[in-house]
Design a protein around this motif. Structure first.
Motif, mmCIF file in Angstrom:
data_model
loop_
_atom_site.group_PDB
_atom_site.id
_atom_site.type_symbol
_atom_site.label_atom_id
_atom_site.label_comp_id
_atom_site.label_asym_id
_atom_site.label_seq_id
_atom_site.Cartn_x
_atom_site.Cartn_y
_atom_site.Cartn_z
ATOM 1 N N PHE A 17 45.830 41.281 51.276
ATOM 2 C CA PHE A 17 45.916 42.739 51.312
ATOM 3 C C PHE A 17 46.279 43.083 52.740
ATOM 4 O O PHE A 17 46.100 42.253 53.628
ATOM 5 C CB PHE A 17 44.568 43.366 50.945
ATOM 6 C CG PHE A 17 44.112 43.048 49.547
ATOM 7 C CD1 PHE A 17 44.754 43.608 48.454
ATOM 8 C CD2 PHE A 17 43.045 42.184 49.328
ATOM 9 C CE1 PHE A 17 44.335 43.312 47.162
ATOM 10 C CE2 PHE A 17 42.624 41.889 48.042
ATOM 11 C CZ PHE A 17 43.273 42.455 46.956
ATOM 12 N N THR A 48 38.083 39.055 43.798
ATOM 13 C CA THR A 48 39.541 38.977 43.924
ATOM 14 C C THR A 48 40.127 37.876 43.041
ATOM 15 O O THR A 48 41.100 38.105 42.323
ATOM 16 C CB THR A 48 39.940 38.756 45.392
ATOM 17 O OG1 THR A 48 39.424 39.831 46.170
ATOM 18 C CG2 THR A 48 41.442 38.703 45.550
ATOM 19 N N ASN A 57 44.984 41.733 39.759
ATOM 20 C CA ASN A 57 45.681 41.437 41.014
ATOM 21 C C ASN A 57 46.883 40.568 40.663
ATOM 22 O O ASN A 57 46.739 39.374 40.440
ATOM 23 C CB ASN A 57 44.801 40.614 41.962
ATOM 24 C CG ASN A 57 43.723 41.444 42.626
ATOM 25 O OD1 ASN A 57 43.868 42.639 42.769
ATOM 26 N ND2 ASN A 57 42.652 40.784 43.029
ATOM 27 N N THR A 389 35.687 44.187 57.259
ATOM 28 C CA THR A 389 36.861 45.037 57.050
ATOM 29 C C THR A 389 37.788 44.878 58.245
ATOM 30 O O THR A 389 37.325 44.616 59.354
ATOM 31 C CB THR A 389 36.436 46.523 56.919
ATOM 32 O OG1 THR A 389 37.609 47.326 56.749
ATOM 33 C CG2 THR A 389 35.670 47.004 58.147
ATOM 34 N N GLN A 394 40.056 51.601 57.000
ATOM 35 C CA GLN A 394 40.169 51.150 55.614
ATOM 36 C C GLN A 394 39.481 52.147 54.672
ATOM 37 O O GLN A 394 38.432 52.674 54.993
ATOM 38 C CB GLN A 394 39.497 49.771 55.502
ATOM 39 C CG GLN A 394 39.593 49.112 54.158
ATOM 40 C CD GLN A 394 40.969 48.587 53.839
ATOM 41 O OE1 GLN A 394 41.885 49.364 53.598
ATOM 42 N NE2 GLN A 394 41.149 47.289 53.871
ATOM 43 N N LYS A 397 37.162 52.354 48.989
ATOM 44 C CA LYS A 397 37.417 51.701 47.695
ATOM 45 C C LYS A 397 37.992 50.287 47.849
ATOM 46 O O LYS A 397 37.923 49.492 46.929
ATOM 47 C CB LYS A 397 38.344 52.564 46.841
ATOM 48 C CG LYS A 397 39.744 52.660 47.371
ATOM 49 C CD LYS A 397 40.664 53.317 46.359
ATOM 50 C CE LYS A 397 42.066 53.364 46.938
ATOM 51 N NZ LYS A 397 42.971 54.210 46.198
ATOM 52 N N ASN A 398 38.563 49.986 49.020
ATOM 53 C CA ASN A 398 39.147 48.661 49.210
ATOM 54 C C ASN A 398 38.146 47.605 49.672
ATOM 55 O O ASN A 398 38.500 46.446 49.835
ATOM 56 C CB ASN A 398 40.288 48.725 50.224
ATOM 57 C CG ASN A 398 41.496 49.441 49.659
ATOM 58 O OD1 ASN A 398 41.656 49.502 48.440
ATOM 59 N ND2 ASN A 398 42.321 49.982 50.512
#
Ligand SMILES: Nc1ncnc2c1ncn2[C@@H]1O[C@H](COP(=O)(O)OP(=O)(O)OP(=O)(O)O)[C@@H](O)[C@H]1O
Ligand SMILES: [Mg+2]
Length: 507
Positions: A17, A48, A57, A389, A394, A397-398
């Motif tokens: 990402f 993920t 994904n 992060t 950021q 939600k990510n």
């Protein structure tokens, strides 16, 4: 060509990402009829890789061999057709629809005339709920359900798709004991039918109980795959965090000060029946009970989130009438909610904005907004709990589920309150980060704050609290003093939580 023993083999899977290498050439495989546990710290990449297999994904590299054939996972529908079913970590139910509508969304049974066959849909939903021993009514709106009940609906929904592999991403984080038992018997049944189960959980005890094999990721890297029966919890933790952990519950000694909060005879409908307690400065006051005991309702009532029928609240000895959360905040209280998605975070906002939320009026008023200082402070808070992060820019939600929880904690640490209530603070959090959160609670205690912790994990509650109130069906059924915590057995405390016994004074 793959090894035909495997239902699925995933090799050299990488996912990136912006700013994050979520997976770096990792491996995972599953055989029919096994419970394969996926373990790793928050942000390790567990959700993920499972979203790759489930067709969510699609931006991955590497190979997937499904029943001996190489495939590309291009969409959720396609993967579901192949036999992949997933229960997501974040709940995806639509709050304004009923339980049954959610379960059959987009595939409602139709009558001959082409209308939705409500009767059949409700009956089918009922049958699925019955099959997992759930008494949730199929016709109520999802908004009326507890987090645990929503989880059960997600499970029933996933089971309605015929599948060869069922992925459960932290299915038990909000379930009652009884619901966990039902889930485990469902898992046994599915196993005997040859379904492969992927099980993601931070509850290590649970993993020992139902896992067959275990794969460990750390920071997007593949570490190992082992048989569960060959290892113990300390070994699991060592592989997961990359170092030995010895003291899970570090305690600090502080002499308790004045009663910062005292609650007398709070009543609320049938939910809270005459509850009294106090919390002192320099102390961690624990609330233990099974899911549904009324602990969340109690702290919400004290915080002004829900109205009470009667009762008195005193802050530093002065009686107050708390009618809203705003007022509670002004009086020096903070509440870290258990339901991070609905009450804790604004998912579309970035982390900086989220952490600043409770302070917006302070930051705007008087001296004017000092953006740099604010960001610096937020960064320091985020570092103190190791939020994973690339930056505070950021969007919430990510972040991985556990890292979202850490941001909720930062947000409230930012308020400088005297009375800080943590409702299930470590739900979904990995062991390493748990220890950091206990460390933060200890620091608050040393700073003379009154810390209140609601927990369903007995070991945690006994390990961290200085005094404990045990609740059962809206009542306090046990009061455990500092001296007693080390002496009572877990069975005795559970006896209080199930209402089998009562113990109404310390000592
Ligand atoms: N849509 C996205 N955009 C940006 N980064 C993402 C996105 N989804 C996941 N990530 C990042 O990828 C990494 C792995 O996240 P993942 O959700 O797989 O972790 P996890 O192992 O499931 O953790 P947890 O135990 O907290 O649920 C994290 O750093 C996360 O922030
Ligand atoms: Mg996850």
């Amino acid at each position: 060509m793959g090894n035909s023993r495997y239902l699925v083999e995933m090799n050299d899977i990488s996912v990136e990402f912006p700013g994050v290498k979520a997976l770096d050439r990792v491996h995972f495989n599953a055989v029919p009829g096994e419970v394969h546990v996926l373990l790793g710290e928050n942000g390790a990449g567990k959700s993920t890789i499972m979203k790759v297999l489930a067709g969510v994904n699609t931006n991955y590299t590497g190979t997937i061999i499904w029943k001996g054939q190489e495939i590309t996972a291009r969409s959720v529908d396609e993967q579901r057709q192949r036999g992949v079913s997933i229960i997501f970590q974040e709940m995806n139910l639509l709050k304004n629809l009923t339980v049954a509508e959610n379960m059959f969304l987009g595939r409602q049974p139709l009558t001959k005339t082409g209308n939705i066959d409500w009767k059949k849909m409700n009956q089918d939903a009922r049958a699925l709920l019955d099959s997992i021993n759930s008494d949730i009514p199929e016709t109520v709106q999802v908004s009326a359900l507890s987090v645990g009940q929503m989880q059960m609906v997600e499970i029933a929904k996933a089971l309605s798709f015929h599948c060869d592999i069922l992925i459960m991403d932290e299915p038990t984080s909000a379930l009652t004991e009884k619901e966990v038992e039902s889930l485990f018997s469902i898992i046994q049944k599915l196993k005997s039918e040859g379904v492969a189960i992927v099980y993601i959980s931070h509850r290590l005890q649970e993993i020992l109980k139902i896992g067959d094999r275990l794969t460990i990721f750390r920071d997007g890297q593949y570490i190992n795959t082992v048989n569960v029966k060959d290892i113990d919890i300390d070994q699991m933790v060592a592989m997961m965090v990359g170092r030995e952990m010895t003291d899970y519950y570090p305690k600090v000694d502080v002499a308790p000060g004045e009663k910062l909060l005292e609650v007398k005879n709070i009543r609320q409908g049938t939910v809270l029946k005459d509850v009294s307690f106090y919390a002192r400065a320099g102390e961690i006051t624990g609330f233990y009970g099974l899911m549904g005991a009324g602990r969340t309702e109690l702290v919400r009532a004290v915080f002004g989130a829900d109205p009470i029928d009667s009762g008195e609240i005193y802050i530093k000895g002065k009686q107050v009438a708390i009618k809203s959360c705003e007022q509670a905040k002004k009086l020096g209280m903070a509440l870290l909610t258990e339901d991070r998605k609905n009450q804790g975070l604004i998912l579309e906002f970035d982390l900086n904005q989220n952490i600043s939320l409770p302070n917006l009026d302070t930051a705007m008023g008087g001296l004017g907004l000092d953006k740099n200082k604010e960001t610096e402070n937020n960064q320091r808070l985020a570092d103190s709990v190791r939020v994973k992060t690339p930056s505070l820019m950021q969007k919430a939600k990510n972040l991985s589920g556990g890292n979202q929880q850490k941001v909720v904690i930062c947000k409230w640490l930012n308020t400088d309150s005297d009375i800080i209530i943590f409702d299930e603070p470590t739900r979904g959090i990995d062991v390493g980060a748990k220890a950091e959160i206990y460390g933060i609670m200890n620091d608050l205690k040393k700073a003379g704050k009154a810390v209140i912790m609601v927990s369903s994990e007995l070991a945690e509650c006994m390990g961290v609290s200085d005094r404990i109130y045990v609740m059962h069906e809206g009542e306090i059924t046990g009061v455990i003093g500092t001296e007693e915590i080390g002496n009572l057995t877990e069975e005795q405390v559970v006896g209080l939580a199930t209402g089998a016994n009562k113990k109404m004074s310390e000592g």
